[in-house]
Design a protein around this motif. Structure first.
Motif, PDB file in Angstrom:
ATOM      1  N   ALA A   1      32.117  19.944  34.942  1.00  0.00           N
ATOM      2  CA  ALA A   1      31.898  20.921  35.297  1.00  0.00           C
ATOM      3  C   ALA A   1      32.829  21.294  37.373  1.00  0.00           C
ATOM      4  CB  ALA A   1      30.952  19.900  37.121  1.00  0.00           C
ATOM      5  N   VAL A   2      33.723  19.876  37.617  1.00  0.00           N
ATOM      6  CA  VAL A   2      34.891  19.996  38.586  1.00  0.00           C
ATOM      7  C   VAL A   2      35.784  20.612  37.880  1.00  0.00           C
ATOM      8  CG1 VAL A   2      36.871  18.811  39.274  1.00  0.00           C
ATOM      9  CG2 VAL A   2      34.941  18.157  40.009  1.00  0.00           C
ATOM     10  N   ALA A   3      36.307  20.702  36.052  1.00  0.00           N
ATOM     11  CA  ALA A   3      37.246  21.528  35.596  1.00  0.00           C
ATOM     12  C   ALA A   3      37.207  22.404  36.181  1.00  0.00           C
ATOM     13  CB  ALA A   3      37.733  20.833  34.702  1.00  0.00           C
ATOM     14  N   GLU A   4      36.136  23.502  35.446  1.00  0.00           N
ATOM     15  CA  GLU A   4      36.009  24.942  35.898  1.00  0.00           C
ATOM     16  C   GLU A   4      35.886  25.448  37.021  1.00  0.00           C
ATOM     17  OE1 GLU A   4      32.374  27.238  33.192  1.00  0.00           O
ATOM     18  OE2 GLU A   4      31.924  25.183  33.812  1.00  0.00           O
ATOM     19  N   LYS A   5      35.032  24.264  38.046  1.00  0.00           N
ATOM     20  CA  LYS A   5      35.347  24.476  39.382  1.00  0.00           C
ATOM     21  C   LYS A   5      35.978  25.015  39.812  1.00  0.00           C
ATOM     22  CE  LYS A   5      32.405  23.653  42.444  1.00  0.00           C
ATOM     23  NZ  LYS A   5      31.578  21.974  43.105  1.00  0.00           N
ATOM     24  N   ILE A   6      38.099  24.462  38.910  1.00  0.00           N
ATOM     25  CA  ILE A   6      39.184  24.712  39.746  1.00  0.00           C
ATOM     26  C   ILE A   6      40.114  25.469  38.958  1.00  0.00           C
ATOM     27  CG2 ILE A   6      41.461  23.149  39.937  1.00  0.00           C
ATOM     28  CD1 ILE A   6      39.799  20.869  40.146  1.00  0.00           C
ATOM     29  N   VAL A   7      39.196  25.672  37.796  1.00  0.00           N
ATOM     30  CA  VAL A   7      40.213  26.915  37.055  1.00  0.00           C
ATOM     31  C   VAL A   7      39.540  28.194  37.061  1.00  0.00           C
ATOM     32  CG1 VAL A   7      40.034  28.095  34.420  1.00  0.00           C
ATOM     33  CG2 VAL A   7      40.138  25.280  34.437  1.00  0.00           C
ATOM     34  N   ASN A   8      37.461  28.204  37.730  1.00  0.00           N
ATOM     35  CA  ASN A   8      37.444  29.498  38.563  1.00  0.00           C
ATOM     36  C   ASN A   8      38.265  29.984  39.385  1.00  0.00           C
ATOM     37  OD1 ASN A   8      36.551  29.884  35.924  1.00  0.00           O
ATOM     38  ND2 ASN A   8      34.818  29.172  36.596  1.00  0.00           N
ATOM     39  N   ALA A   9      38.650  28.965  40.014  1.00  0.00           N
ATOM     40  CA  ALA A   9      38.783  29.437  42.122  1.00  0.00           C
ATOM     41  C   ALA A   9      40.455  29.035  41.604  1.00  0.00           C
ATOM     42  CB  ALA A   9      38.879  27.875  42.563  1.00  0.00           C
ATOM     43  N   LEU A  10      41.181  29.040  40.796  1.00  0.00           N
ATOM     44  CA  LEU A  10      42.497  29.046  41.167  1.00  0.00           C
ATOM     45  C   LEU A  10      43.022  30.393  40.719  1.00  0.00           C
ATOM     46  CD1 LEU A  10      43.876  25.305  40.981  1.00  0.00           C
ATOM     47  CD2 LEU A  10      42.888  26.406  43.017  1.00  0.00           C
ATOM     48  N   SER A  11      44.519  30.458  40.726  1.00  0.00           N
ATOM     49  CA  SER A  11      45.269  31.317  39.930  1.00  0.00           C
ATOM     50  C   SER A  11      46.289  30.503  39.168  1.00  0.00           C
ATOM     51  CB  SER A  11      45.968  32.639  40.693  1.00  0.00           C
ATOM     52  OG  SER A  11      47.071  31.872  41.693  1.00  0.00           O
ATOM     53  N   ILE A  12      46.948  29.950  39.413  1.00  0.00           N
ATOM     54  CA  ILE A  12      47.756  28.995  38.080  1.00  0.00           C
ATOM     55  C   ILE A  12      46.934  27.994  37.426  1.00  0.00           C
ATOM     56  CG2 ILE A  12      49.117  28.740  40.270  1.00  0.00           C
ATOM     57  CD1 ILE A  12      48.739  25.964  40.270  1.00  0.00           C
ATOM     58  N   PRO A  13      47.478  28.532  36.466  1.00  0.00           N
ATOM     59  CA  PRO A  13      46.973  27.406  35.335  1.00  0.00           C
ATOM     60  C   PRO A  13      47.158  26.081  35.382  1.00  0.00           C
ATOM     61  CG  PRO A  13      49.075  27.362  34.781  1.00  0.00           C
ATOM     62  CD  PRO A  13      49.197  28.338  35.593  1.00  0.00           C
ATOM     63  N   VAL A  14      45.896  25.144  34.842  1.00  0.00           N
ATOM     64  CA  VAL A  14      45.153  23.778  35.111  1.00  0.00           C
ATOM     65  C   VAL A  14      45.481  23.108  33.721  1.00  0.00           C
ATOM     66  CG1 VAL A  14      43.542  22.877  35.591  1.00  0.00           C
ATOM     67  CG2 VAL A  14      43.916  24.742  36.809  1.00  0.00           C
ATOM     68  N   SER A  15      46.080  22.125  33.788  1.00  0.00           N
ATOM     69  CA  SER A  15      45.198  21.040  32.789  1.00  0.00           C
ATOM     70  C   SER A  15      45.072  20.056  32.629  1.00  0.00           C
ATOM     71  CB  SER A  15      46.963  20.582  31.926  1.00  0.00           C
ATOM     72  OG  SER A  15      47.842  19.691  33.661  1.00  0.00           O
ATOM     73  N   VAL A  16      44.391  18.662  31.915  1.00  0.00           N
ATOM     74  CA  VAL A  16      43.670  18.078  32.271  1.00  0.00           C
ATOM     75  C   VAL A  16      44.858  17.400  32.033  1.00  0.00           C
ATOM     76  CG1 VAL A  16      41.627  18.490  32.552  1.00  0.00           C
ATOM     77  CG2 VAL A  16      42.629  18.355  30.521  1.00  0.00           C
ATOM     78  N   LYS A  17      44.814  15.630  32.377  1.00  0.00           N
ATOM     79  CA  LYS A  17      45.554  14.536  31.789  1.00  0.00           C
ATOM     80  C   LYS A  17      43.943  13.371  31.459  1.00  0.00           C
ATOM     81  CE  LYS A  17      48.844  11.631  32.250  1.00  0.00           C
ATOM     82  NZ  LYS A  17      50.459  11.079  33.558  1.00  0.00           N
ATOM     83  N   LEU A  18      43.203  13.535  30.229  1.00  0.00           N
ATOM     84  CA  LEU A  18      42.655  12.413  29.968  1.00  0.00           C
ATOM     85  C   LEU A  18      42.563  10.649  29.629  1.00  0.00           C
ATOM     86  CD1 LEU A  18      41.087  15.427  28.091  1.00  0.00           C
ATOM     87  CD2 LEU A  18      40.609  14.227  29.890  1.00  0.00           C
TER      88      LEU A  18
END
Length: 337
Positions: A154-171
């Motif tokens: 949910a946090v990742a989706e919210k950030i992806v939708n709010a930013l214009s730069i690409p988002v990655s996740v380190k898991l």
């Protein structure tokens, strides 16, 4: 000459070696050395919400220490306020301006609202992308794995939708099924997956009977886990795979690319073999590609993934059964000392 160029999260890299977030990417001098040594990109030292909270607490504690003894001081000096993440943001902007290679910010938070707030601030520094550090150290028995996963997605989706730069996740690898979680992040619009985060593990000094915090560097054998998952994930995602942990040589990088990674992140190698070792790693990749007659990375990327593997045992639990049948051969070839 071999072409080592690749694309990670839609961003062009001169080669697949990225310097991961660490103290080495927290100083201008070492950052510039990383660029000079030929790294394709770098990830700035992480912004930790908990560190900001701790610094704010210490400042408030210091300001209030003598409040009762010298009450007049409160009227002479207005209450100070901690700058929050501003100092880190200024540093990220300065680091971005200091080099020409792509620069990614790194973020680690604990509160949902702070994730989005800090993510927007980091985007404003001009970085090329943002890496979210997702891991959980469970210490409460009533928290379910599903609730942790749901919250992170949910946090990742919210950030992806709010930013214009690409988002990655380190898991981390500590999910019941990392493949399922990664698939969910992929569907949420995450563009890159860093496999895997090295979790902090406390230790105890038995002589002094106290907790200690050793520097947890990886070892070459640690790359087997990201190698396996890169091989399983190749061809299954819209996003890119970036392998991390236990990568010390050019051959280690080649292994990850053969399994299906787009790029790799290195940290322990920079501490163990120094920053200049990036040059030798790149040279080793070029020489191997020349020997194999490969002209670009796409000629062999994913060649040894599950999708392209001719061996049905390789990425399955059944490989253990296969080892049982081959036990005698393994014993014959094993060294005696």
């Amino acid at each position: 000459m071999a072409n080592l160029k690749t694309t990670y999260m839609g961003i062009a890299l001169e080669n697949p070696i990225i310097a991961g977030a660490s103290e080495l990417t927290g100083h201008l001098e070492s950052i510039q050395k990383i660029e000079e040594s030929g790294a394709g990109a770098l990830v700035i030292k992480s912004l930790f919400e908990e560190q900001v909270q701790l610094e704010r607490f210490k400042l408030e504690e210091e300001a209030e220490r003598y409040a009762e003894r010298h009450a007049e001081m409160t009227s002479l000096y207005p209450k100070m306020e901690h700058a929050g993440p501003k100092e880190h943001l200024m540093w990220v902007k300065k680091a971005k301006e200091a080099v020409k290679i792509p620069v990614f910010a790194s973020l680690n938070c604990v509160n949902h609202d702070t994730w989005l707030e800090y993510a927007k601030m980091l985007q404003d520094t001009g970085v090329d992308g943002l890496e979210l550090n997702f891991y959980a150290n469970p210490y409460e028995m009533d928290v379910t794995g599903a609730s942790i996963e749901d919250g992170q997605v949910a946090v990742a989706e919210k950030i992806v939708n709010a930013l214009s730069i690409p988002v990655s996740v380190k898991l981390s690898v500590f999910y019941a099924n990392p493949l399922n979680v990664i698939s969910r992040f992929d569907n949420a619009g995450v563009k890159g997956f860093v496999l895997f985060n090295r979790m902090f593990q406390p230790d105890i000094d038995v002589d002094q009977e106290k907790h200690i915090t050793p520097l947890n560097l990886s070892h070459a054998i640690d790359n087997r886990l990201p190698l396996r998952f890169a091989g399983l994930l190749f061809g299954k995602l819209k996003g890119d795979i970036c392998s991390n942990t236990g990568i010390f040589s050019g051959k280690d990088v080649i292994k990850m690319l053969l399994a299906g990674s787009t790029c790799v992140q290195i940290v322990s190698a920079l501490y163990t073999n120094k920053i200049a070792s990036i040059q030798s790693m790149l040279q080793e990749i070029e020489e191997w590609m020349g020997d194999k007659k490969y002209t670009k990375l796409e000629d062999f990327r994913g060649k040894m993934s599950k999708e392209h593997s001719k061996n049905p045992w390789t990425y399955q639990r059944a490989q253990y059964v296969k080892l049982l049948f081959e036990a005698e051969d393994i014993i014959k070839t094993a060294p005696l000392t």
